[in-house]
Design a protein around this motif. Structure first.
Motif, PDB file in Angstrom:
ATOM      1  N   TYR A   1      86.617  55.926  68.717  1.00  8.70           N
ATOM      2  CA  TYR A   1      85.599  55.529  69.684  1.00  8.70           C
ATOM      3  C   TYR A   1      84.807  56.752  70.147  1.00  8.70           C
ATOM      4  O   TYR A   1      85.372  57.828  70.363  1.00  8.70           O
ATOM      5  CB  TYR A   1      86.244  54.900  70.923  1.00  8.70           C
ATOM      6  CG  TYR A   1      86.941  53.577  70.727  1.00  8.70           C
ATOM      7  CD1 TYR A   1      86.339  52.526  70.032  1.00  8.70           C
ATOM      8  CD2 TYR A   1      88.203  53.352  71.285  1.00  8.70           C
ATOM      9  CE1 TYR A   1      86.977  51.310  69.892  1.00  8.70           C
ATOM     10  CE2 TYR A   1      88.844  52.138  71.151  1.00  8.70           C
ATOM     11  CZ  TYR A   1      88.228  51.110  70.452  1.00  8.70           C
ATOM     12  OH  TYR A   1      88.867  49.904  70.315  1.00  8.70           O
ATOM     13  N   HIS A   2      83.507  56.555  70.316  1.00  4.92           N
ATOM     14  CA  HIS A   2      82.643  57.571  70.912  1.00  4.92           C
ATOM     15  C   HIS A   2      81.856  56.937  72.058  1.00  4.92           C
ATOM     16  O   HIS A   2      81.576  55.721  72.035  1.00  4.92           O
ATOM     17  CB  HIS A   2      81.641  58.119  69.889  1.00  4.92           C
ATOM     18  CG  HIS A   2      82.275  58.815  68.721  1.00  4.92           C
ATOM     19  ND1 HIS A   2      82.659  60.146  68.758  1.00  4.92           N
ATOM     20  CD2 HIS A   2      82.595  58.368  67.477  1.00  4.92           C
ATOM     21  CE1 HIS A   2      83.186  60.479  67.593  1.00  4.92           C
ATOM     22  NE2 HIS A   2      83.155  59.424  66.800  1.00  4.92           N
ATOM     23  N   VAL A   3      81.487  57.732  73.044  1.00  6.16           N
ATOM     24  CA  VAL A   3      80.593  57.238  74.091  1.00  6.16           C
ATOM     25  C   VAL A   3      79.258  56.889  73.450  1.00  6.16           C
ATOM     26  O   VAL A   3      78.649  57.715  72.757  1.00  6.16           O
ATOM     27  CB  VAL A   3      80.385  58.287  75.197  1.00  6.16           C
ATOM     28  CG1 VAL A   3      79.420  57.747  76.258  1.00  6.16           C
ATOM     29  CG2 VAL A   3      81.718  58.683  75.832  1.00  6.16           C
ATOM     30  N   ASP A   4      78.793  55.667  73.666  1.00  3.68           N
ATOM     31  CA  ASP A   4      77.509  55.228  73.117  1.00  3.68           C
ATOM     32  C   ASP A   4      76.418  55.512  74.155  1.00  3.68           C
ATOM     33  O   ASP A   4      76.074  54.650  74.969  1.00  3.68           O
ATOM     34  CB  ASP A   4      77.569  53.736  72.775  1.00  3.68           C
ATOM     35  CG  ASP A   4      76.329  53.254  72.044  1.00  3.68           C
ATOM     36  OD1 ASP A   4      75.371  54.053  71.908  1.00  3.68           O
ATOM     37  OD2 ASP A   4      76.304  52.085  71.616  1.00  3.68           O
ATOM     38  N   PHE A   5      75.899  56.723  74.107  1.00  4.26           N
ATOM     39  CA  PHE A   5      74.905  57.109  75.113  1.00  4.26           C
ATOM     40  C   PHE A   5      73.614  56.313  74.987  1.00  4.26           C
ATOM     41  O   PHE A   5      72.877  56.164  75.970  1.00  4.26           O
ATOM     42  CB  PHE A   5      74.629  58.613  75.021  1.00  4.26           C
ATOM     43  CG  PHE A   5      75.750  59.458  75.554  1.00  4.26           C
ATOM     44  CD1 PHE A   5      75.955  59.583  76.914  1.00  4.26           C
ATOM     45  CD2 PHE A   5      76.615  60.119  74.680  1.00  4.26           C
ATOM     46  CE1 PHE A   5      77.006  60.356  77.414  1.00  4.26           C
ATOM     47  CE2 PHE A   5      77.658  60.896  75.165  1.00  4.26           C
ATOM     48  CZ  PHE A   5      77.862  61.012  76.533  1.00  4.26           C
ATOM     49  N   SER A   6      73.350  55.766  73.805  1.00  2.00           N
ATOM     50  CA  SER A   6      72.141  54.944  73.650  1.00  2.00           C
ATOM     51  C   SER A   6      72.248  53.644  74.435  1.00  2.00           C
ATOM     52  O   SER A   6      71.232  53.022  74.772  1.00  2.00           O
ATOM     53  CB  SER A   6      71.900  54.638  72.166  1.00  2.00           C
ATOM     54  OG  SER A   6      72.921  53.802  71.635  1.00  2.00           O
ATOM     55  N   ALA A   7      73.478  53.210  74.728  1.00  2.00           N
ATOM     56  CA  ALA A   7      73.683  51.964  75.473  1.00  2.00           C
ATOM     57  C   ALA A   7      74.100  52.209  76.918  1.00  2.00           C
ATOM     58  O   ALA A   7      74.208  51.259  77.700  1.00  2.00           O
ATOM     59  CB  ALA A   7      74.749  51.110  74.770  1.00  2.00           C
TER      60      ALA A   7
END
Length: 419
Positions: free
Chosen positions: A169-175
């Motif tokens: 998992y990665h932080v979805d900065f676009s969302a």
């Protein structure tokens, strides 16, 4: 009996109460169960012996014994312990902290209850404030901790598929969008439940977003730095005057002493200690007394590096091998284990939900945690949230291998029955 709204909320079923009920059953009522569910640390004899020796020294000394048993602590907790911890953090990380930056609590769960409700819930102007989790799934103990409804919001992760049947998992900065209702960001590092470690660059970006919004960044470091250090060694410890670092003595092997630690600005620690005094009156003394001297002489870090970290490293490798050996052609992915002591399995396109799978495994004598309750604030319409399991590998080797064999056998049967 007619309960209040508070009574109805906190006396009902919850993810964390179910977890602790299962733990009690496995550890006392039915010792034949293979317990791979809760966050109970492993039994490391050398570590227990070290703390037992400390306890014997305290018990044999008249003044120390009185401090342990016969004295209320100040609202922020044992001053000597806070002085020593502050020196340790200055020395190890060059953080600008003093004892005024540290407050103690009776366990990190109660600490989060006080902290979260200080920040979020109904604001003085009547508006609703939320804690935002930028990387869901998150710790199940957060879910029911708020005094008001709609207490959490969350951002779903970006999923990266890796080699060897792993994913991350990665932080979805676009969302990730922060509305005016967000009172704070919070991320566990390493993550409970997944073992994920938010990277240094992700932490830096979360800190930037929090500062721009004028809200704190809370880091739950119960499994991470500075102790017990069950975290990928490339991760850098993080704290600044806009962050709140939550620590615990539990994962050192001391869950029974119930000692939580808050490292924050003096404004936050003062407010926290005042609220905590109303709720708890005073903090327990056992945890701070046990660790007195262990920061200054380096023995705590030595214990972590030489005993605790190797113990969990060995069991992590054993657990991964057990899953890989029994997985076959199942679409079962292991979250890349970067910290804590859990394997997070993503059973892609699982024909049943993970709670049903948990019930079936319980009948077969192994307890895990279903993933459903960990997806706090991210909605119930995401299939992924019903396809995951958390497995603890903190136990002995006689539990890990047969427990995972049963889990994988049940998964083979479940997928086969729906082909």
């Amino acid at each position: 009996m007619q309960f209040s709204r508070f009574g109805e909320k906190f006396s009902g079923n919850s993810g964390i109460s179910g977890l602790m009920e299962d733990l009690g059953t496995a550890l006392s009522d039915d010792p034949t169960l293979l317990f791979m569910g809760g966050g109970n640390p492993g039994r490391i004899e050398s570590v227990q012996s070290a703390f037992a020796a400390r306890l014997a020294t305290i018990a044999a000394d008249r003044d120390q014994r009185h401090q342990l048993l016969g004295v209320y602590q100040a609202p922020q907790g044992d001053r000597g312990f806070r002085d020593e911890l502050a020196r340790f953090l200055q020395r190890e990380y060059a953080w600008d902290v003093g004892p005024e930056n540290i407050a103690l609590a009776n366990g990190s769960q109660s600490a989060f209850f006080v902290l979260y409700n200080l920040l979020a819930g109904e604001a003085p102007d009547g508006s609703a404030r939320q804690i935002h989790l930028p990387l869901s799934p998150e710790y199940v103990g957060y879910r029911d901790i708020g005094l008001s409804d709609g207490f959490f919001s969350a951002t779903r992760p970006r999923i990266e598929r890796l080699d060897r049947g792993q994913f991350k998992y990665h932080v979805d900065f676009s969302a990730l969008t922060l509305s005016d209702s967000v009172a704070a960001l919070c991320v566990s590092r390493p993550s409970n439940p997944t073992g994920n470690v938010v990277s240094d660059s992700e932490v830096a970006e979360l800190d930037r977003l929090a500062r721009a919004k004028g809200i704190p960044l809370i880091i739950d470091g119960a499994y991470g730095q500075p102790f017990p250090g069950l975290i990928d060694e490339t991760a850098t410890a993080f704290w600044n005057d806009n962050s709140i670092l939550m620590l615990s003595l539990s994962k050192l092997g001391l869950p029974g002493v119930r000692s939580g630690i808050v490292v924050a600005s003096p404004e936050v620690t003062l407010a926290f200690s005042r609220a905590n005094t109303v709720i708890s009156l005073a903090c327990g003394t056992l945890g701070p007394q046990l660790l007195r001297g262990m920061f200054d002489d380096g023995s705590l870090l030595q214990l972590c590096r030489q005993q605790i970290q190797p113990y969990y490293g060995e069991r992590r490798r054993l657990a991964i091998r057990a899953v890989e050996t029994a997985r076959g052609d199942l679409p079962v992915w292991i979250h890349k284990p970067e910290g804590a002591f859990f394997l997070w399995l993503w059973c892609e396109n699982l024909p049943i939900d993970s709670f049903t799978l948990y019930e079936r495994l319980k009948e077969r004598g192994v307890i895990v945690l279903p993933g459903n309750d960990f997806f706090i604030g991210s909605g119930d319409d995401w299939p992924h949230s019903r396809e995951c399991l958390r497995i603890s590998y903190a136990g002995d080797t006689q539990t890990i291998e047969p427990g995972i064999a049963l889990i994988m056998d049940e998964l083979h049967k479940t997928y086969a029955a729906h082909r």
